[in-house]
Write an enzyme that holds these catalytic residues in place. Structure first.
Site, PDB file in Angstrom:
ATOM      1  N   ASN A 546      18.786  53.313  15.407  1.00 17.53           N
ATOM      2  CA  ASN A 546      17.858  53.488  14.286  1.00 17.53           C
ATOM      3  C   ASN A 546      17.842  52.221  13.444  1.00 17.53           C
ATOM      4  O   ASN A 546      18.857  51.879  12.841  1.00 17.53           O
ATOM      5  CB  ASN A 546      18.299  54.662  13.412  1.00 17.53           C
ATOM      6  CG  ASN A 546      17.446  54.797  12.166  1.00 17.53           C
ATOM      7  OD1 ASN A 546      16.270  55.137  12.262  1.00 17.53           O
ATOM      8  ND2 ASN A 546      18.015  54.525  11.005  1.00 17.53           N
ATOM      9  N   GLU A 547      16.745  51.514  13.470  1.00 14.24           N
ATOM     10  CA  GLU A 547      16.577  50.328  12.607  1.00 14.24           C
ATOM     11  C   GLU A 547      17.750  49.376  12.713  1.00 14.24           C
ATOM     12  O   GLU A 547      18.104  48.728  11.723  1.00 14.24           O
ATOM     13  CB  GLU A 547      16.469  50.757  11.134  1.00 14.24           C
ATOM     14  CG  GLU A 547      15.261  51.545  10.786  1.00 14.24           C
ATOM     15  CD  GLU A 547      15.066  51.692   9.284  1.00 14.24           C
ATOM     16  OE1 GLU A 547      15.949  51.310   8.509  1.00 14.24           O
ATOM     17  OE2 GLU A 547      14.012  52.214   8.894  1.00 14.24           O
TER      18      GLU A 547
HETATM   19  O1  AHR Z   1      13.531  57.588   5.540  1.00 14.16           O
HETATM   20  C1  AHR Z   1      14.576  57.137   4.747  1.00 14.16           C
HETATM   21  C2  AHR Z   1      15.339  56.001   5.386  1.00 14.16           C
HETATM   22  O2  AHR Z   1      14.498  54.915   5.614  1.00 14.16           O
HETATM   23  C3  AHR Z   1      15.898  56.291   6.737  1.00 14.16           C
HETATM   24  O3  AHR Z   1      17.124  56.919   6.681  1.00 14.16           O
HETATM   25  C4  AHR Z   1      16.052  54.947   7.350  1.00 14.16           C
HETATM   26  O4  AHR Z   1      15.944  54.972   8.740  1.00 14.16           O
HETATM   27  C5  AHR Z   1      14.956  54.150   6.683  1.00 14.16           C
HETATM   28  O5  AHR Z   1      15.413  52.944   6.222  1.00 14.16           O
END
Ligand code: AHR
Length: 821
Positions: A546-547
């Protein structure tokens, strides 16, 4: 005459020479200049690597006003991500290497570039000689700075200047907002549009385009969607959950009222090692009550039944009757029951309480005899959960989610999936099985996760509403904004040690077996069956990462996980990650890795301004269709100053969703983020749905999601759009998307008008087949700061029909085939 002519020619030619020389003088540029690179010390370099140029090392000209060309990615947002004392040098091969200090503990940051604009992924070596070198002082824009000087070609500086100018221009486009429309569209007359469908160009698009992103942020799970009414039921709240809150510990939400009784927390002989803390009441003389205040109170509804349960024991063997009451602010008893604890061993005791009033209450447990009592897992659940599931979800909230008709649900995040440091990575195995054996953990948004809403409840909910599950697991690295939390270098840049990666990958494979394995023949399939679901859940998608920062550490681990899944479960659609933005190093490197490995899908994220969405409607039209990798736009939302959700944000999302439908051949899934937020407990705005204990408050953007979800199609019918006003700024404020849902045969026309004037639209549906003469129309409209509700009516339609779109509106017309009711 002839002489005069010759004189004039000579005069002209010499004048021309002088002029050309002057022009040359004016436009001539040096071959090379000095380039000063620095980071400002007053902000510890958080604004990034900056440049200035000079001919003489005396007069310095800033390149881009306060503009950082490279920013440090190390560690958490806020006080960290420092770039201390950067040193820039060129390698013999011509590559630029920038090295800086991170802080006093963690070593150095380093990145390389060919043009000083595009930088590679950052590395964080413990030691390096690349940092050593002389820094000099220079005055840039009146401020003395310390940095390094290199002699460079002017073209390099020119490139930096142009890049700055280009970014300024882009930013100005991205600042476009309806609040400026009075000036922008002064005198604009209503616009006439024609939308002509081209059924011969129809193409198949994803049938799971619109889904939901669930993350336990803003109290979305405990105190939110998870229907449990008792806060800290397991006494596992821990000071490390929430920095700087001295009341955040095992006794949070609990108090003992009255005397002659003590309330302490013990860990010596718990129900389960995963759930080590429990309450000990030593009653000298009965009368005192152990109270729990729930999540902002315990909301009861008159006549409803609530399941009370408790793990308890009487170590001395003398049974003790517990009176259990729900009491409102005035002391009225709004529900009560009693049960007798008789065993020396941990045992569950259960009772049902019927609410005598609709009230906000607290729970009281009043022992009726003297002696020691041990208590844990004290729970109160409404019987009316969504679909009546035990340990289920809050009915009204779950229903609002179901109403979107999301084709998939992502879980458990977001950042919660990969956690704040290695020790905080979300482990799915801790979230299934008996509640008392689940392992609660710190929620990186600053609270606590009981894991009561775990993987089983999530998969069950997906099944209940016909959504595909899309679990997202860490790629062996935690969140790129992790703090270390005592886990030195186990934060952002730390990956799971290679010696533990085998076990971690096995956990991921076990999840797939748990979801899809045979109930009798597989170990994890049996676990699922024992939890009450013998039939497989038919998991098709699994997200990895994730990211994340796309570093070597990430790439190595992601590749190992991806290959292991591909080998054991080749049919599984693995969703990779390409960073937190729609551009930049992680985006570029993430895509490169996806291309290299042949990852079936990648997860893109971008939270952007209305202007960005308006000016990037072609983002996926330019997508390389020869690529094998599809897109999951996993997190997006329109952000405006003040982070409000209104029709301005909703309409830009509607406009962009029209582009996503048009590109539904490459964009397979999309989910707005975040989904839920409890009033008074939000860490992030805007969210799609706000709520408190009694009310659910969908935003305007929610209705856009719902309209797209309920009116999705699996076939895209392109159309030719013509506006009588040819001004580009007018044209980009109008969008249309026409899809057909092959299951019902319905054709759905979506029209977005972000102009401050009406658009009289002529819709030409020739060639789509015979249709019914009346159709359902839904319109969402208002002034930009409004938060209106959609309005439905029935309208007459035909092969060709006219439709007036109000200023700032989203219109959906659902048209049925002629032979259907
Ligand atoms: O949607 C909130 C946050 O935004 C999420 O946890 C993250 O993946 C993104 O930076």
């Amino acid at each position: 005459m002839r002489k005069l002519f010759l004189f004039l020619v000579v005069l002209f030619l010499s004048f021309q020479q002088v002029t050309l020389a002057a022009i040359k003088e004016m436009t001539s540029t040096p071959d090379s200049v000095y380039l000063f690179s620095f980071a400002t010390s007053e902000d510890d370099g958080r604004s990034g690597l900056r440049f200035a140029w000079s001919m003489d090392k005396e007069n310095w000209f800033e390149v881009g006003r306060n503009y950082g060309y490279l920013r440090c990615d190390y560690s958490r947002w806020g006080s960290q991500k420092k770039m201390l004392n950067p040193y820039l040098k060129q390698s013999p091969a011509g590559e630029w290497v920038c090295t800086w200090k991170l802080n006093d503990r963690d070593g150095y940051g380093q990145a390389t570039s060919k043009d000083l604009i595009n930088w590679t992924s950052q590395k964080y070596p413990r030691t390096t000689s690349d940092f050593d070198g002389t820094r000099v002082k220079a005055v840039v824009a009146g401020e003395e700075q310390k940095g390094t000087i290199n002699r460079v070609a002017w073209t390099l500086v020119d490139g930096l200047n142009k890049n700055y100018g280009w970014n300024q221009y882009r930013n100005s486009l991205h600042e476009e907002r309806p609040v400026q429309d009075g000036e922008r569209f002064a005198g604009l007359k209503p616009v006439n549009a024609t939308v002509t469908v081209q059924p011969e160009r129809a193409k198949a698009i994803s049938d799971v385009l619109l889904g939901a992103f669930f993350e336990d942020i803003n109290y979305s799970a405990d105190g939110g969607l998870y229907a449990e009414l008792i806060q800290n039921r397991d006494f596992e709240y821990d000071p490390s959950d929430r920095e700087g809150d001295e009341n955040w510990n095992s006794t949070h939400s609990w108090t003992l009222k009255g005397d002659k009784t003590t309330f302490t927390i013990a860990t010596t002989d718990p129900i389960h090692a995963n759930n080590p803390h429990y309450a000990v009441l030593n009653v000298e003389r009965p009368g005192a009550a152990l109270e729990n205040t729930g999540f902002d109170g315990i909301a009861l509804n008159v006549g409803e039944k609530y399941d009370f349960s408790i793990f308890a024991r009487v170590p001395q063997g003398q049974s003790n009757k517990l009176q259990v009451r729900l009491v409102d602010g005035e002391g009225n008893i709004c529900g009560e029951t009693s049960l007798t604890v008789f065993s020396r061993q941990w045992k569950t005791y259960k009772a049902v309480i019927t609410a005598k009033a609709t009230a906000d209450t607290r729970l009281e447990i009043i022992p009726q005899s003297a002696g020691e009592l041990n208590l844990d897992m004290i729970s109160l659940f409404p019987q009316h959960t969504f679909k009546g599931r035990k340990n289920g979800l809050r009915k009204d909230l779950a229903q609002v989610l179901a109403d979107i008709h999301p084709r998939f649900i992502r879980f458990p995040g977001g950042c919660v999936a990969h956690g704040d440091g290695l020790k905080n990575i979300y482990q799915w195995k801790n979230t299934v099985g008996p509640l008392e054996a689940r392992k609660a953990q710190r929620n990186l948004w600053g609270y606590h996760q009981s894991m009561g809403l775990g993987y089983f409840e999530y998969f069950q909910f997906c099944e209940d509403i016909g959504a595909e599950p899309l679990p997202v697991l860490a790629a062996g690295v935690p969140c790129q904004n992790s703090a270390c939390h005592g886990d030195l270098r186990g934060g952002q840049q730390g990956g799971i040690p290679m010696s533990e990666m085998g076990a971690y990958i096995q956990d991921i494979l076990d999840l797939i077996e748990w979801a899809n394995g045979d109930a009798k023949k597989t170990k994890w399939g049996k676990v699922r069956a024992e939890a009450g679901h013998p039939k497989p859940f038919n998991l098709k998608y699994i997200g990895i990462g994730n990211e994340d920062l796309i570093t070597d550490i990430f790439e190595e681990r992601f590749t190992m996980i991806f290959n292991a899944i591909k080998e054991k479960y080749p049919e599984m659609i693995v969703v990779g990650t390409v960073g937190p933005f729609n551009e930049g190093t992680d985006y570029v490197e993430g895509w490169k890795l996806a291309d290299k490995l042949g990852v079936p899908m990648v997860d893109e994220h971008y939270y952007q301004t209305p202007g960005w969405f308006l000016n990037n409607q072609d983002f996926y039209d330019k997508y390389d269709r020869s690529k094998k990798t599809e897109v999951y736009l996993g997190e997006y939302a329109t952000h405006i100053p003040g982070r409000k959700a209104n029709i301005e944000t909703a309409l830009t999302e509607a406009l962009y969703l029209a582009a996503l439908e048009r590109n539904g051949d490459v964009v397979h899934m999309t989910s707005y983020a975040p989904l839920l937020a409890k009033e008074g407990h939000t860490q992030w705005n805007p969210d799609l749905i706000y709520f408190n204990n009694r009310e659910v408050k969908p935003t305007t953007g929610y209705y856009v999601q719902k309209l797209y979800g309920q009116n999705a199609g699996n076939e895209y019918l392109p159309s030719k759009i013509t506006l009588d006003n040819k001004d580009d700024k007018v044209q980009k404020r109008f969008a249309s998307s026409i899809v057909r849902d092959s299951a019902s045969g319905d054709v759905i026309v979506k029209l977005v008008n972000l102009l401050p004037v009406e658009v009289n639209t002529h819709v030409d549906l020739s060639g789509i087949g015979v249709i019914q003469p009346s159709a359902k129309r839904t319109v969402l409209t208002g002034k930009p700061a409004d938060t209106p509700l959609p309005v439905e009516d029935t309208v007459e339609v035909a092969e060709k029909f006219d439709c007036q779109l109000p200023a700032y509106s989203f219109t959906v017309i659902r048209i049925k085939k002629a032979n259907e009711k």
